[in-house]
Design a protein around this motif. Structure first.
Motif, PDB file in Angstrom:
ATOM      1  N   TYR A   1      89.995  13.599 138.082  1.00 29.72           N
ATOM      2  CA  TYR A   1      90.061  13.287 139.518  1.00 29.72           C
ATOM      3  C   TYR A   1      90.615  11.896 139.759  1.00 29.72           C
ATOM      4  O   TYR A   1      91.293  11.654 140.761  1.00 29.72           O
ATOM      5  CB  TYR A   1      88.666  13.411 140.137  1.00 29.72           C
ATOM      6  CG  TYR A   1      88.270  14.840 140.446  1.00 29.72           C
ATOM      7  CD1 TYR A   1      88.956  15.913 139.895  1.00 29.72           C
ATOM      8  CD2 TYR A   1      87.210  15.119 141.288  1.00 29.72           C
ATOM      9  CE1 TYR A   1      88.594  17.230 140.183  1.00 29.72           C
ATOM     10  CE2 TYR A   1      86.833  16.427 141.589  1.00 29.72           C
ATOM     11  CZ  TYR A   1      87.533  17.475 141.028  1.00 29.72           C
ATOM     12  OH  TYR A   1      87.173  18.752 141.324  1.00 29.72           O
TER      13      TYR A   1
ATOM     14  N   CYS B   1      79.021   7.347 147.768  1.00 30.46           N
ATOM     15  CA  CYS B   1      78.897   8.782 148.095  1.00 30.46           C
ATOM     16  C   CYS B   1      78.154   9.541 146.999  1.00 30.46           C
ATOM     17  O   CYS B   1      77.421  10.480 147.288  1.00 30.46           O
ATOM     18  CB  CYS B   1      80.272   9.425 148.249  1.00 30.46           C
ATOM     19  SG  CYS B   1      81.243   8.734 149.591  1.00 30.46           S
TER      20      CYS B   1
ATOM     21  N   PRO C   1      78.372  16.003 146.131  1.00 35.49           N
ATOM     22  CA  PRO C   1      77.364  16.924 145.595  1.00 35.49           C
ATOM     23  C   PRO C   1      76.614  16.366 144.378  1.00 35.49           C
ATOM     24  O   PRO C   1      75.480  16.753 144.136  1.00 35.49           O
ATOM     25  CB  PRO C   1      78.166  18.171 145.223  1.00 35.49           C
ATOM     26  CG  PRO C   1      79.607  17.830 145.366  1.00 35.49           C
ATOM     27  CD  PRO C   1      79.716  16.581 146.163  1.00 35.49           C
TER      28      PRO C   1
ATOM     29  N   ILE D   1      85.727  13.343 135.935  1.00 35.90           N
ATOM     30  CA  ILE D   1      85.966  11.999 136.477  1.00 35.90           C
ATOM     31  C   ILE D   1      87.372  11.549 136.112  1.00 35.90           C
ATOM     32  O   ILE D   1      88.148  11.101 136.944  1.00 35.90           O
ATOM     33  CB  ILE D   1      84.922  10.988 135.936  1.00 35.90           C
ATOM     34  CG1 ILE D   1      83.547  11.299 136.514  1.00 35.90           C
ATOM     35  CG2 ILE D   1      85.342   9.554 136.226  1.00 35.90           C
ATOM     36  CD1 ILE D   1      82.419  10.409 135.999  1.00 35.90           C
TER      37      ILE D   1
HETATM   38  C1  HEC Z   1      83.773   8.619 150.323  1.00 34.00           C
HETATM   39  C2  HEC Z   1      82.945   9.404 149.466  1.00 34.00           C
HETATM   40  C3  HEC Z   1      83.309   9.528 148.009  1.00 34.00           C
HETATM   41  C4  HEC Z   1      83.658   8.522 147.153  1.00 34.00           C
HETATM   42  C5  HEC Z   1      83.736   7.022 147.439  1.00 34.00           C
HETATM   43  C6  HEC Z   1      83.894   9.146 145.880  1.00 34.00           C
HETATM   44  N1  HEC Z   1      83.697  10.486 145.965  1.00 34.00           N
HETATM   45 FE1  HEC Z   1      83.862  11.856 144.452  1.00 34.00          FE
HETATM   46  N2  HEC Z   1      83.399  13.354 145.735  1.00 34.00           N
HETATM   47  C7  HEC Z   1      83.123  13.210 147.080  1.00 34.00           C
HETATM   48  C8  HEC Z   1      82.910  14.530 147.666  1.00 34.00           C
HETATM   49  C9  HEC Z   1      82.570  14.804 149.111  1.00 34.00           C
HETATM   50  C10 HEC Z   1      83.058  15.466 146.623  1.00 34.00           C
HETATM   51  C11 HEC Z   1      82.947  16.984 146.701  1.00 34.00           C
HETATM   52  C12 HEC Z   1      84.021  17.615 147.509  1.00 34.00           C
HETATM   53  C13 HEC Z   1      85.360  17.525 146.906  1.00 34.00           C
HETATM   54  O1  HEC Z   1      85.530  17.826 145.704  1.00 34.00           O
HETATM   55  O2  HEC Z   1      86.296  17.150 147.654  1.00 34.00           O
HETATM   56  C14 HEC Z   1      83.371  14.692 145.428  1.00 34.00           C
HETATM   57  C15 HEC Z   1      83.573  15.262 144.188  1.00 34.00           C
HETATM   58  C16 HEC Z   1      83.751  14.548 143.008  1.00 34.00           C
HETATM   59  C17 HEC Z   1      83.727  15.111 141.673  1.00 34.00           C
HETATM   60  C18 HEC Z   1      83.488  16.563 141.334  1.00 34.00           C
HETATM   61  C19 HEC Z   1      82.078  16.724 140.853  1.00 34.00           C
HETATM   62  C20 HEC Z   1      81.106  16.666 141.986  1.00 34.00           C
HETATM   63  O3  HEC Z   1      80.331  15.706 142.082  1.00 34.00           O
HETATM   64  O4  HEC Z   1      81.170  17.602 142.802  1.00 34.00           O
HETATM   65  C21 HEC Z   1      83.918  14.079 140.806  1.00 34.00           C
HETATM   66  C22 HEC Z   1      83.954  14.149 139.280  1.00 34.00           C
HETATM   67  C23 HEC Z   1      84.072  12.883 141.583  1.00 34.00           C
HETATM   68  N3  HEC Z   1      83.960  13.198 142.921  1.00 34.00           N
HETATM   69  C24 HEC Z   1      84.299  11.633 141.048  1.00 34.00           C
HETATM   70  C25 HEC Z   1      84.390  10.470 141.803  1.00 34.00           C
HETATM   71  C26 HEC Z   1      84.659   9.173 141.231  1.00 34.00           C
HETATM   72  C27 HEC Z   1      84.860   8.887 139.755  1.00 34.00           C
HETATM   73  C28 HEC Z   1      84.679   8.290 142.261  1.00 34.00           C
HETATM   74  C29 HEC Z   1      84.959   6.806 142.193  1.00 34.00           C
HETATM   75  C30 HEC Z   1      86.091   6.362 141.436  1.00 34.00           C
HETATM   76  C31 HEC Z   1      84.394   9.023 143.487  1.00 34.00           C
HETATM   77  N4  HEC Z   1      84.240  10.340 143.157  1.00 34.00           N
HETATM   78  C32 HEC Z   1      84.292   8.458 144.750  1.00 34.00           C
HETATM   79  C33 HEC Z   1      83.049  12.021 147.776  1.00 34.00           C
HETATM   80  C34 HEC Z   1      83.343  10.772 147.252  1.00 34.00           C
END
Ligand code: HEC
Length: 536
Positions: free
Chosen positions: A70, A43, A51, A67
Motif C-alpha cells: 500500500y 486512523c 479497520p 503495508i
Molecule cells: C486518514 C486515515 C488513514 C491513514 C492516515 C492511514 N490509513 Fe491505512 N487505511 C485507512 C482505511 C479507511 C482503510 C480501509 C479502507 C481502504 O482500504 O481504503 C485502510 C487500510 C489499510 C490497510 C489494509 C489493512 C487494513 O487495516 O484494512 C493497510 C495495510 C494500511 N491501511 C496501511 C496504512 C499505512 C502503512 C499507513 C501509514 C503510512 C496508513 N495506512 C495510513 C485509513 C488510513
C-alpha cells in the motif's frame, strides 16, 4: 492463483532476501514505529477509522506485506492530491526515505529490534481539542446508524447567537470514529432546516449533497486524520445571528446499529472590529455555470472531459486589487475521475497551480489548505479541467449498464464544483506560513520564502517532557526564549541563536506541571508568542 511450485519458489526467494537484508535491515523499534506513529496510527488504532490497528509490533508485523504494497503504491496514507503538482499544508505523504525503510524492513524479515527503545505509542482520545480554545461546542443528538447503503445525514444544532460571530478555528470531533467518514459543516438561518428535521423520523434528516436549503453556507469540511481548520490571524468565517449549524455526515454502507454523537468545536475570532480584520468566504468560485463545454451531461460508455473558467472581477463587495486564496475543495460525485485546478494570472498570463487530483475518490474528498496563501489579482482566470468516466469498467460507476449521467444533487447524478476559502488580499499575505504541527517536506517551501521570522506551532501539542518549536528564519537572530504560564508568570528563560533557514528550538518541559503555557521568542525588535499545553 499461484501454483504450489511458484509458492515454494517465492518462499525460497524470500528466505534468501531475508538473509541478505537481515544484517543491516531497519527494525520496528528504531525505524518503523516512528513512521507508523506519525503517519498511520491516527486512523489505524483501536476504535479509529481504519479497520486494523497498526500500533503494536505484532500489528505491524502481521500486516507487513500489505503495508509495503500500500505504501509503495501510494494508496496509504490516503492523500488524493498530486504532491508533484502542488504541495499543500498538512500533506500526508511519506518521504522516499521512509518508504525505503519500510520496504527494507519487510524484506529484512520484519525484525522487532530493541522493543524497550521504541517510542511511546501516541494516545488517541476523542475529547482532547486541538483548538487554542473553545468558544462554542455543538453536539448533534445521538443517532443510531443502521444502513445497508451509504448514508448522508444532516444534524441540526441551534446556536442562539445574539449577533453575528466569526469562526477563526473549527474542529469536528467524531462521536464514533469507526463510522464517521466525512463531515461537511454548514450554517443556515432559515426555518426550512428545522422543518426537514422534524419531517424525517429520528435525529437529523437524510440529504445527499447539501442541506437542501439555498440559504446554507459551507463553513468547514472534515475527513479523518486532518488537522482542524485554522485561519490566519485576523480572519474568520461568518456565523450569522441565530444561525443553526448543520453537520452533514457520511456513514459508509453496511453500518449496522452503531451509535454516533459527533461534535463541532469553534473558536471565535477576536478583534473583529479592527480595520485589519477580514471575513473569509467559502464559495464555489468554479461551478457548472462556468463550464465552457457544458451542460454537465455524460453519455454512457464514454470518458468525457470538461473545462470551467471564471474570471475574477471587481464588484462592490471586492474593493481590493486581488483576492487571497486560503484553501481549495474540489467536488464531484461517483464517476468523477480527475480534477486539475489552476489560475491564469491577469496581465502576465502566468499559471498558478492550485490542486491536481489525478484519481478522484469520493470517499476521500477534503478541504485542502495552501502552505502559503495565494494572491490572485482581479482579472485573473480560475480554470478547472475535469474528467468523468462513465464506462462499465469504472468500479465506482453506480449504474450497470452505464446510463446518461446529468448534473444533480443525488449520489448518482454528477457535480462539478471547486470551493475556495478566500478573502481580500492584503500585502504580505503570500508570506504567511499556514501553520502546521505536522510539517512534511519543509524544504519544498523554500521557494515561497518569507521575509519575516515564521514560527510554526509547538509540536507535539499537547506535549509532555519534550517539545519543539520549528521556525523559518530569513536571517540569523539572537533571541531570548521565554516560557510563561497562564497567569503570565515567567517559568524559564534562555538565550537562543536562530540560524538562517529552517531550524528547531528544543523545549525541555520535563518539570512543567499540566496546563497551558506560552512560549515567546524575543528579539530587540519583536516578540512572537505561541501557545502550548502540557499534559500528564
Ligand atoms: C486518514 C486515515 C488513514 C491513514 C492516515 C492511514 N490509513 Fe491505512 N487505511 C485507512 C482505511 C479507511 C482503510 C480501509 C479502507 C481502504 O482500504 O481504503 C485502510 C487500510 C489499510 C490497510 C489494509 C489493512 C487494513 O487495516 O484494512 C493497510 C495495510 C494500511 N491501511 C496501511 C496504512 C499505512 C502503512 C499507513 C501509514 C503510512 C496508513 N495506512 C495510513 C485509513 C488510513
Amino acid at each position: 492463483m499461484k501454483t504450489p511450485l511458484q509458492l515454494i519458489f517465492l518462499s525460497f526467494l524470500f528466505c534468501f532476501l531475508s538473509l541478505k537484508y537481515k544484517a543491516q535491515s531497519p527494525t520496528w523499534a528504531q525505524d518503523i514505529a516512528p513512521i507508523l506513529y506519525s503517519n498511520c496510527t491516527s486512523c489505524h488504532h483501536t476504535g479509529g477509522l481504519a479497520p486494523n490497528s497498526l500500533m503494536s509490533y505484532t500489528d505491524a508485523y502481521n500486516f507487513r506485506f500489505m503495508i509495503k504494497q500500500y505504501v509503495d503504491s501510494n494508496y496509504m496514507p490516503p492523500w488524493p492530491p498530486d504532491p508533484q503538482y502542488k504541495h499543500l499544508a498538512h500533506e500526508r505523504v511519506l518521504s522516499v526515505t521512509d518508504k525505503n525503510k519500510i520496504s527494507q524492513w519487510v524484506l529484512g524479515g520484519g525484525q522487532q529490534g530493541n522493543a524497550a527503545g521504541a517510542p511511546t505509542p501516541p494516545t488517541y482520545t476523542n475529547t482532547a481539542t486541538q483548538l487554542s480554545s473553545i468558544d462554542f461546542t455543538g453536539k448533534m443528538q445521538n443517532y443510531m446508524v443502521n444502513t445497508a447503503n451509504d448514508l448522508y445525514r444532516c444534524f441540526v444544532i441551534n446556536t442562539n447567537f445574539s449577533v453575528d460571530k466569526f469562526a477563526a478555528e473549527i474542529e469536528v470531533k467524531p462521536g464514533n470514529s469507526s463510522i464517521v467518514h466525512h463531515v461537511l459543516v454548514f450554517e443556515d438561518t432559515t426555518a426550512l432546516i428545522k422543518q426537514k428535521d422534524s419531517l424525517d423520523p429520528g435525529a437529523g434528516y437524510t440529504s445527499f449533497f447539501g442541506t437542501g436549503s439555498n440559504d446554507s453556507r459551507l463553513i468547514g469540511e472534515w475527513v479523518p486524520g486532518t488537522a482542524p481548520i485554522k485561519f490566519p490571524n485576523l480572519m474568520g468565517v461568518r456565523l450569522r445571528k441565530n444561525t443553526r449549524i448543520i453537520l452533514q455526515i457520511h456513514y459508509p454502507q453496511g453500518t449496522y446499529l452503531k451509535l454516533d454523537s459527533t461534535r463541532v468545536n469553534i473558536k471565535f475570532a477576536t478583534n473583529t472590529t479592527s480595520p485589519l480584520f477580514r471575513e473569509v468566504f467559502l464559495a464555489p468560485l468554479l461551478s457548472e455555470t462556468n463550464l465552457i463545454n457544458g451542460p454537465l451531461s455524460i453519455p454512457p460508455n464514454v470518458v468525457k472531459t470538461f473545462t470551467s473558467v471564471s474570471t475574477l472581477t471587481t464588484t462592490a463587495a471586492l474593493p481590493f486589487p486581488a483576492i487571497t486564496l486560503l484553501s481549495v475543495a474540489p467536488h464531484m460525485h461517483l464517476i468523477g475521475n480527475k480534477m486539475k485546478v489552476f489560475a491564469l494570472e491577469n496581465v502576465t498570463n502566468d499559471t498558478l497551480p492550485l490542486i491536481n487530483i489525478p484519481r478522484w475518490d469520493f470517499k476521500w474528498q477534503g478541504i485542502y489548505n495552501f502552505r502559503n496563501p495565494i494572491k490572485v489579482p482581479l482579472g485573473s482566470k480560475l480554470v478547472c479541467h475535469s474528467e468523468y468516466d462513465n464506462r462499465a469498467s469504472n468500479p465506482n460507476n453506480p449504474n450497470n449498464p452505464p446510463q446518461t449521467v446529468n448534473q444533480g444533487e443525488s449520489t448518482t447524478d454528477e457535480m462539478n464544483l471547486v470551493f475556495f476559502a478566500f478573502t481580500y488580499y492584503f500585502p504580505g499575505d503570500e508570506n504567511i506560513i499556514v501553520d502546521s504541527s505536522d510539517i512534511v517536506g519543509v524544504n519544498e517551501m523554500q521557494k515561497n520564502i518569507a521575509s519575516t521570522l515564521q514560527l510554526f506551532n509547538v509540536f507535539p501539542n499537547p506535549a509532555k517532557n519534550q517539545a519543539q518549536l520549528n521556525y523559518f528564519a530569513p536571517t540569523n537572530y539572537l533571541a531570548k526564549a521565554k516560557i510563561t504560564n497562564i497567569e503570565g508568570k515567567l517559568i524559564k528563560e534562555w538565550p537562543v541563536t536562530m540560524q538562517e533557514g529552517y531550524g528547531a528550538i528544543n523545549l525541555n518541559i520535563d518539570n512543567l506541571t499540566k496546563g497551558q503555557y506560552f512560549l515567546s521568542i524575543e528579539t530587540k525588535s519583536f516578540t512572537k508568542t505561541k501557545q502550548f499545553i502540557v499534559y500528564e
